[in-house]
Enzyme design. Structure first.
Site, PDB file in Angstrom:
ATOM      1  N   HIS A 110       4.036   1.464   2.359  1.00 33.30           N
ATOM      2  CA  HIS A 110       5.309   0.817   1.694  1.00 33.30           C
ATOM      3  C   HIS A 110       5.843   1.621   0.629  1.00 33.30           C
ATOM      4  O   HIS A 110       7.189   1.875   0.577  1.00 33.30           O
ATOM      5  CB  HIS A 110       4.997  -0.507   1.099  1.00 33.30           C
ATOM      6  CG  HIS A 110       4.261  -1.616   2.063  1.00 33.30           C
ATOM      7  ND1 HIS A 110       2.833  -2.198   1.915  1.00 33.30           N
ATOM      8  CD2 HIS A 110       4.760  -2.296   2.941  1.00 33.30           C
ATOM      9  CE1 HIS A 110       2.579  -2.825   2.773  1.00 33.30           C
ATOM     10  NE2 HIS A 110       3.759  -3.099   3.436  1.00 33.30           N
ATOM     11  N   HIS A 138       1.020  -1.288  -0.020  1.00 33.47           N
ATOM     12  CA  HIS A 138       0.036   0.021   0.036  1.00 33.47           C
ATOM     13  C   HIS A 138       0.910   1.117  -0.166  1.00 33.47           C
ATOM     14  O   HIS A 138       2.205   0.961   0.109  1.00 33.47           O
ATOM     15  CB  HIS A 138      -0.781   0.075   1.278  1.00 33.47           C
ATOM     16  CG  HIS A 138      -0.386  -0.319   2.489  1.00 33.47           C
ATOM     17  ND1 HIS A 138       0.649   0.786   2.991  1.00 33.47           N
ATOM     18  CD2 HIS A 138      -0.430  -1.228   3.380  1.00 33.47           C
ATOM     19  CE1 HIS A 138       1.145   0.301   4.057  1.00 33.47           C
ATOM     20  NE2 HIS A 138       0.666  -1.080   4.479  1.00 33.47           N
ATOM     21  N   VAL A 142       1.805   6.665   6.947  1.00 36.01           N
ATOM     22  CA  VAL A 142       0.973   7.321   5.843  1.00 36.01           C
ATOM     23  C   VAL A 142      -0.478   6.775   6.377  1.00 36.01           C
ATOM     24  O   VAL A 142      -0.562   5.592   6.596  1.00 36.01           O
ATOM     25  CB  VAL A 142       1.332   6.649   4.291  1.00 36.01           C
ATOM     26  CG1 VAL A 142       0.396   6.831   3.440  1.00 36.01           C
ATOM     27  CG2 VAL A 142       2.952   6.794   4.260  1.00 36.01           C
TER      28      VAL A 142
END
Ligand code: AMP
Length: 289
Positions: free
Chosen positions: A35, A32, A174
């Site tokens: 990463h 996602h 994130v």
């Protein structure tokens, strides 16, 4: 992008890049944007970027989700190609841990608190596989996410303790647009659970804003977060901890023994909770890992 499955194969490829900087991003796949942010950073800072995808059996406890951990190599490959990753290392579990495998590396004490309490063999599995991957890939810099803050802290310690010439960089968490930290495990959540999971980032955000407004007592911060999480019947708290960022220790009591003040540049506020069967973690830090 070259996809390499064998340890000798990747070692050979890496040898060809002698003298160049190698950025390395170890993952368990089902990629996602969390990463991808690590990979983008590695691309910016290095001549060569290596990503590994390996769902590491030794970091899962016997009753955990190793078998059902989400996997989608085709999709991952496409994402990595788009980012122009140079090498994807996708080893076999039997080559990483051949029969009779018996060597483990463990960061003591700090690996037994927070997530290490409810997952007693987890970090030993993480540090072992990351050290093995480091030995195989020989990176200049390795990239990890603050999402797994304890993991990043332990890995930094491991590289110092074992004199590895590898720089560990820790990148920010994130989040999805609604605030939930991106995680491969979010795929497990039902719609109702996904909604309940939002209590985690919201509770932490509330604590952070209270700290910015002057709240300093570690136990009050902890209670505030716990009370927010208790508002959802779908959430079971694993832990809420307010500890030093460098040593993962509790803060000492002040002279009157009444308040336990946090440090404004050395604090980790971390929480883990189950939403249904899914274990989620989140945190914020005051300072730098
Ligand atoms: P995993 O595949 O879960 O083992 O994660 C691989 C790497 O990605 C680890 O260094 C994680 O900390 C990092 N990572 C996972 N989720 C996020 C996120 N939401 N933001 C930043 N990094 C992340």
């Amino acid at each position: 992008m070259k996809i390499i499955q064998t340890i000798n194969g990747i070692k050979k490829k890496i040898k060809k890049h002698q003298g160049q900087s190698i950025g390395f991003v170890p993952t368990m796949g089902y990629l996602h944007q969390g990463h991808l942010s690590l990979i983008e950073q590695s691309k910016k800072e290095n001549d060569v970027t290596v990503v590994s995808i390996f769902v590491n059996p030794t970091q899962f406890g016997p009753d955990e989700d190793f078998n059902r951990y989400p996997r989608d190599l085709q999709r991952d490959e496409a994402l990595l190609k788009e980012l122009h990753v140079d090498l994807l290392f996708f080893p076999n579990s039997t080559e990483v841990y051949p029969s009779g495998y018996s060597t483990y590396v463990e960061v003591e004490t700090m690996g037994k608190v927070l997530c290490g309490k409810s997952r007693p063999t987890h970090f030993r599995g993480v540090t072992t596989v990351v050290l093995k991957l480091f030995n195989i890939v020989n990176p200049t810099t390795a990239y990890f996410g603050q999402k797994d803050a304890q993991q990043a802290i332990l890995l930094k310690h491991m590289t110092i303790d074992l004199n590895l010439d590898i720089t560990i960089k820790v990148m920010p968490i994130v989040r999805d647009t609604d605030g939930l930290a991106l995680s491969s495990r979010n795929a497990y959540l039902s719609t109702a659970e996904r909604e309940a999971a939002l209590y985690l980032p919201r509770a932490l955000a509330k604590a952070k804003s209270q700290i910015e407004a002057g709240l300093k007592d570690a136990s009050e911060i902890k209670t505030l977060i716990e009370n927010e999480l208790k508002k959802s019947p779908l959430i079971t708290i694993d832990y809420v901890e307010v500890v030093t960022l460098d040593k993962l220790e509790n803060f000492p009591k002040n002279q009157e023994g009444q308040t336990v003040d946090i440090s404004m540049n050395n604090t980790l506020v971390a929480a883990a909770a189950r939403v249904g069967k899914t274990r989620l973690i989140d945190n914020f830090i005051l300072g730098e890992i």
